[in-house]
Design a protein around this motif. Structure first.
Motif, PDB file in Angstrom:
ATOM      1  N   ALA A 159     -43.182 -40.193  99.966  1.00  0.00           N
ATOM      2  CA  ALA A 159     -42.152 -41.055  99.372  1.00  0.00           C
ATOM      3  C   ALA A 159     -40.820 -40.759 100.029  1.00  0.00           C
ATOM      4  N   PRO A 160     -40.157 -41.776 100.581  1.00  0.00           N
ATOM      5  CA  PRO A 160     -38.871 -41.513 101.238  1.00  0.00           C
ATOM      6  C   PRO A 160     -37.812 -41.173 100.190  1.00  0.00           C
ATOM      7  N   PRO A 161     -36.787 -40.402 100.585  1.00  0.00           N
ATOM      8  CA  PRO A 161     -35.699 -40.109  99.663  1.00  0.00           C
ATOM      9  C   PRO A 161     -35.077 -41.422  99.168  1.00  0.00           C
ATOM     10  N   ALA A 162     -34.586 -41.409  97.926  1.00  0.00           N
ATOM     11  CA  ALA A 162     -34.074 -42.647  97.328  1.00  0.00           C
ATOM     12  C   ALA A 162     -32.786 -43.110  97.987  1.00  0.00           C
ATOM     13  N   THR A 163     -32.058 -42.182  98.579  1.00  0.00           N
ATOM     14  CA  THR A 163     -30.777 -42.549  99.186  1.00  0.00           C
ATOM     15  C   THR A 163     -30.756 -42.157 100.667  1.00  0.00           C
ATOM     16  N   GLY A 164     -29.729 -42.586 101.358  1.00  0.00           N
ATOM     17  CA  GLY A 164     -29.584 -42.247 102.767  1.00  0.00           C
ATOM     18  C   GLY A 164     -29.737 -43.469 103.642  1.00  0.00           C
ATOM     19  N   GLU A 165     -29.442 -43.298 104.932  1.00  0.00           N
ATOM     20  CA  GLU A 165     -29.591 -44.377 105.896  1.00  0.00           C
ATOM     21  C   GLU A 165     -31.069 -44.687 106.091  1.00  0.00           C
ATOM     22  N   PRO A 166     -31.401 -45.959 106.401  1.00  0.00           N
ATOM     23  CA  PRO A 166     -32.806 -46.300 106.637  1.00  0.00           C
ATOM     24  C   PRO A 166     -33.484 -45.357 107.644  1.00  0.00           C
ATOM     25  N   LEU A 167     -32.787 -45.046 108.742  1.00  0.00           N
ATOM     26  CA  LEU A 167     -33.401 -44.196 109.768  1.00  0.00           C
ATOM     27  C   LEU A 167     -33.725 -42.807 109.224  1.00  0.00           C
ATOM     28  N   GLU A 168     -32.795 -42.234 108.437  1.00  0.00           N
ATOM     29  CA  GLU A 168     -33.036 -40.904 107.867  1.00  0.00           C
ATOM     30  C   GLU A 168     -34.187 -40.929 106.871  1.00  0.00           C
ATOM     31  N   ARG A 169     -34.234 -41.993 106.066  1.00  0.00           N
ATOM     32  CA  ARG A 169     -35.297 -42.095 105.069  1.00  0.00           C
ATOM     33  C   ARG A 169     -36.646 -42.246 105.750  1.00  0.00           C
TER      34      ARG A 169
ATOM     35  N   SER B 250     -39.818 -39.503 105.640  1.00  0.00           N
ATOM     36  CA  SER B 250     -41.155 -39.938 105.233  1.00  0.00           C
ATOM     37  C   SER B 250     -42.179 -39.640 106.328  1.00  0.00           C
ATOM     38  N   LEU B 251     -41.800 -39.902 107.569  1.00  0.00           N
ATOM     39  CA  LEU B 251     -42.691 -39.640 108.705  1.00  0.00           C
ATOM     40  C   LEU B 251     -42.983 -38.150 108.848  1.00  0.00           C
ATOM     41  N   GLU B 252     -41.938 -37.335 108.652  1.00  0.00           N
ATOM     42  CA  GLU B 252     -42.147 -35.892 108.783  1.00  0.00           C
ATOM     43  C   GLU B 252     -43.124 -35.392 107.718  1.00  0.00           C
ATOM     44  N   ALA B 253     -42.995 -35.922 106.496  1.00  0.00           N
ATOM     45  CA  ALA B 253     -43.921 -35.530 105.431  1.00  0.00           C
ATOM     46  C   ALA B 253     -45.348 -35.965 105.780  1.00  0.00           C
ATOM     47  N   TYR B 254     -45.463 -37.129 106.398  1.00  0.00           N
ATOM     48  CA  TYR B 254     -46.796 -37.620 106.800  1.00  0.00           C
ATOM     49  C   TYR B 254     -47.413 -36.697 107.856  1.00  0.00           C
ATOM     50  N   VAL B 255     -46.618 -36.354 108.877  1.00  0.00           N
ATOM     51  CA  VAL B 255     -47.128 -35.479 109.935  1.00  0.00           C
ATOM     52  C   VAL B 255     -47.531 -34.118 109.348  1.00  0.00           C
ATOM     53  N   ASP B 256     -46.683 -33.572 108.470  1.00  0.00           N
ATOM     54  CA  ASP B 256     -47.007 -32.278 107.857  1.00  0.00           C
ATOM     55  C   ASP B 256     -48.295 -32.370 107.036  1.00  0.00           C
TER      56      ASP B 256
ATOM     57  N   VAL C  94     -51.578 -41.988 116.762  1.00  0.00           N
ATOM     58  CA  VAL C  94     -50.741 -41.062 117.543  1.00  0.00           C
ATOM     59  C   VAL C  94     -50.673 -39.689 116.862  1.00  0.00           C
ATOM     60  N   VAL C  95     -50.504 -39.667 115.539  1.00  0.00           N
ATOM     61  CA  VAL C  95     -50.384 -38.381 114.844  1.00  0.00           C
ATOM     62  C   VAL C  95     -51.713 -37.614 114.900  1.00  0.00           C
ATOM     63  N   LEU C  96     -52.838 -38.300 114.698  1.00  0.00           N
ATOM     64  CA  LEU C  96     -54.131 -37.613 114.790  1.00  0.00           C
ATOM     65  C   LEU C  96     -54.341 -37.056 116.201  1.00  0.00           C
ATOM     66  N   ALA C  97     -53.993 -37.850 117.228  1.00  0.00           N
ATOM     67  CA  ALA C  97     -54.140 -37.379 118.614  1.00  0.00           C
ATOM     68  C   ALA C  97     -53.221 -36.192 118.875  1.00  0.00           C
TER      69      ALA C  97
ATOM     70  N   PRO D  73     -40.126 -32.807 116.642  1.00  0.00           N
ATOM     71  CA  PRO D  73     -38.956 -33.701 116.585  1.00  0.00           C
ATOM     72  C   PRO D  73     -39.079 -34.903 117.526  1.00  0.00           C
ATOM     73  N   ASP D  74     -39.592 -34.675 118.751  1.00  0.00           N
ATOM     74  CA  ASP D  74     -39.769 -35.801 119.678  1.00  0.00           C
ATOM     75  C   ASP D  74     -40.786 -36.795 119.135  1.00  0.00           C
ATOM     76  N   LEU D  75     -41.867 -36.276 118.565  1.00  0.00           N
ATOM     77  CA  LEU D  75     -42.898 -37.146 117.991  1.00  0.00           C
ATOM     78  C   LEU D  75     -42.298 -38.037 116.901  1.00  0.00           C
ATOM     79  N   LEU D  76     -41.526 -37.415 116.000  1.00  0.00           N
ATOM     80  CA  LEU D  76     -40.926 -38.167 114.893  1.00  0.00           C
ATOM     81  C   LEU D  76     -39.950 -39.220 115.406  1.00  0.00           C
ATOM     82  N   LEU D  77     -39.181 -38.835 116.392  1.00  0.00           N
ATOM     83  CA  LEU D  77     -38.208 -39.761 116.975  1.00  0.00           C
ATOM     84  C   LEU D  77     -38.900 -40.964 117.611  1.00  0.00           C
TER      85      LEU D  77
END
Lengths: 206, 206
Positions: free
Chosen positions: A75-85, A89-95, A171-174, A185-189
């Motif tokens: 779940a993305p944070p409720a606030t913040g810029e779209p890119l940060e949110r 969310s992506l980082e939580a998915y990768v983890d 991509v994440v599974l690979a 960080p590069d992957l998330l970006l």
């Protein structure tokens, strides 16, 4: 000193599901057995069958719980810029995929391979993750800039957000199997930039 | 008046494979049987077993031939702007999936579902399609603008081109099942734009 806490049947079932989900982090869905859970939870097979009618019901319940966990942790944070949110969310998915590789990749395989139960749970989870992007973008009048592009909910944009999900999963599974020197960080970006990239050719609605 | 042409065993085998590939356009890999091919080709089961040792060998040979056909028909034109070449290749891919939906989607399912033979053929075909993008971009000194972005062959760009393939496959299969009003030209445009989009966050090599 351990205190035995009396739990309601629902609480007990939830606790057993949590055990099952933990097993799924290092085992595929097919490997998961009532025996394994009985040993892990320290209770009898008979009692487990009381909670989960049969092996299929057990698998379904554990996988559904795991999918709910995935939807929850990403779940993305409720606030913040779209890119940060999106990045959070992506980082939580990768983890999540790193921590639960065996179970998660077996779910993806099973769903793609035609197991109808796994397919349904998988499609629901992917649908929830995709809907979230439209909901996040749709705060207000349903048209909002996400990461610099305008996201309008049309069949064409649905198709490409769906495609971006498929890309992210692949991509994440690979990357978990073989990072090949690519940093997290590069992957998330790269994945975050690929969402507006995937939407860049979507035609404006009439 | 039909003239019976004497064929070499290799030519005969190729002809049978072409029959098998034709069957694969409307049947899944699992449905494909020696009986079905015998009927389609008008020859005995015994002779078919002479050409294809067993059902597994038969499936493997037909699927490999189908994958080779896919790689062949999607070969981009040798000349032209990168965008035009990519669009031509994508259009051939979409037409192939439309014309061969049953067999192609069963290959994707079978490969994802863990059939090792199908997986190998599928990965080789996908690898060939991916390599082609790097080869097309690499004319000259290995660094070339593709559709406005610079494509350098690094693990990170490999990962994202792979991801773009996964996206394309998922989106085209979903579109063939239900176009939802999205036209083929719009689909091609969106997928072509998504390639530089997928690469837009790839870091420059050191």
């Amino acid at each position: 000193m351990t205190t035995r806490v009396r739990m309601t049947p629902d609480e007990r079932r939830e606790q057993l599901l949590a055990h099952g989900v933990r097993l799924l982090s290092t085992h595929s869905v097919d490997e998961l057995s009532i025996d394994m859970l009985a040993e892990e939870a320290g209770i009898s097979r008979g009692l487990l069958y009381h909670y989960f009618g049969n092996k299929q019901d057990f698998h379904r319940a554990v996988v559904r719980k795991a999918a709910d966990d995935l939807i929850g942790v990403t779940a993305p944070p409720a606030t913040g810029e779209p890119l940060e949110r999106l990045a959070a969310s992506l980082e939580a998915y990768v983890d999540y995929v790193v921590a639960n590789y065996e179970g998660y990749s077996s779910l993806v395989r099973g769903a793609a391979g035609g197991n109808a139960d796994l397919r349904r749970i998988y499609e629901e989870a992917r649908g929830a993750l995709t809907d979230r992007i439209f909901v996040a973008a749709g705060d207000g009048d349903g048209v909002d800039p996400v990461l610099g592009v305008t996201l309008v909910d049309t069949p064409a944009s649905r198709l490409m957000v769906r495609g971006w999900s498929a890309m992210t999963e692949d991509v994440v599974l690979a990357w978990v199997r073989d990072p090949a020197g690519v940093s997290k960080p590069d992957l998330l970006l790269m994945l975050a930039a690929a969402l507006p990239g995937a939407l860049s050719g979507v035609p404006a609605p009439d």
